[in-house]
Design an enzyme around this catalytic site. Sequence first.
Site, PDB file in Angstrom:
ATOM      1  N   GLY A 182      13.981  -2.314  -1.884  1.00  0.00           N
ATOM      2  CA  GLY A 182      13.823  -3.658  -2.405  1.00  0.00           C
ATOM      3  C   GLY A 182      13.119  -3.695  -3.750  1.00  0.00           C
ATOM      4  N   VAL A 183      12.148  -2.817  -3.944  1.00  0.00           N
ATOM      5  CA  VAL A 183      11.418  -2.823  -5.219  1.00  0.00           C
ATOM      6  C   VAL A 183      12.355  -2.474  -6.373  1.00  0.00           C
ATOM      7  CG1 VAL A 183       9.156  -2.357  -4.241  1.00  0.00           C
ATOM      8  CG2 VAL A 183      10.660  -0.436  -4.792  1.00  0.00           C
ATOM      9  N   GLU A 216      13.301  -4.491  -9.674  1.00  0.00           N
ATOM     10  CA  GLU A 216      13.250  -3.822 -10.980  1.00  0.00           C
ATOM     11  C   GLU A 216      14.552  -4.033 -11.749  1.00  0.00           C
ATOM     12  OE1 GLU A 216      12.334  -1.562 -14.313  1.00  0.00           O
ATOM     13  OE2 GLU A 216      10.999  -2.374 -12.775  1.00  0.00           O
ATOM     14  N   HIS A 272      15.434   7.397   1.165  1.00  0.00           N
ATOM     15  CA  HIS A 272      15.351   5.995   1.608  1.00  0.00           C
ATOM     16  C   HIS A 272      16.721   5.495   2.052  1.00  0.00           C
ATOM     17  CE1 HIS A 272      14.508   1.640   1.448  1.00  0.00           C
ATOM     18  NE2 HIS A 272      13.221   1.967   1.433  1.00  0.00           N
ATOM     19  N   ILE A 293      19.586   2.806   2.219  1.00  0.00           N
ATOM     20  CA  ILE A 293      19.414   1.412   1.808  1.00  0.00           C
ATOM     21  C   ILE A 293      18.710   1.412   0.462  1.00  0.00           C
ATOM     22  CG2 ILE A 293      18.279  -0.786   2.326  1.00  0.00           C
ATOM     23  CD1 ILE A 293      18.471  -0.104   5.287  1.00  0.00           C
TER      24      ILE A 293
END
Length: 209
Positions: free
Chosen positions: A121-122, A126, A112, A118
């Site tokens: 986002g998850v 978290e 990713h 990057i």
Amino acid sequence: MSLATRQRPASITSNSLRMKSVPFTPVRTCSRPARCNVVRVAAEVAAAAPATSGTEKTGPNFKPLREINQIMQTLPHRYPFLLVDRVVEWEKEKYAVGYKCVTINDNFFTGHFPDRPIMPGVLQIEAMAQLGGIVMLDPEDTAAKGLFFFGGIESCRFRRPVVPGDVLMMRAEVTKYNKRFGIVKMSAKGYVGEELAVDAELTLAMGKQ
């Protein structure tokens, strides 16, 4: 020609016969030449060295209120899913400030993305949820270790990419706590420098033994 009428040579004048005043400058002698050479070289090196800006003394090395070993005594998460490196401010059931140092060695960058790493986002969410758990858990209560669950996300926004080399500085703050049902609402924000990178409203469910 008599002595009385003899003229002085033109090149000799009364001014030239006067003693000129020259300031006296004492000359220091060195009894230990080798040592003097070392001192002289050191002085030359110091004079040639560029002035430091002090940047090397700055950075995210805040004095931790809890370092990683203490965090692991509170959270059950472990590699590769422990996403809080340090806690620098904390007040139980009120708020906490902590951060994650993002590096290219983080395993999620492999996929990713391979050409443009990057932080997902998850995982930013978290990380803030883990900090939220730290807000609610008493580090002295080892029996309650990890007794919380991620219950929901609302109003989530990703403002800028988080990339290797960034420090994701997070703040999680309790906005509502229903102790009867163990439901906690939190406002969570993540910054890179002064830029807001991510923000969301989180819901945590505190577990019971």
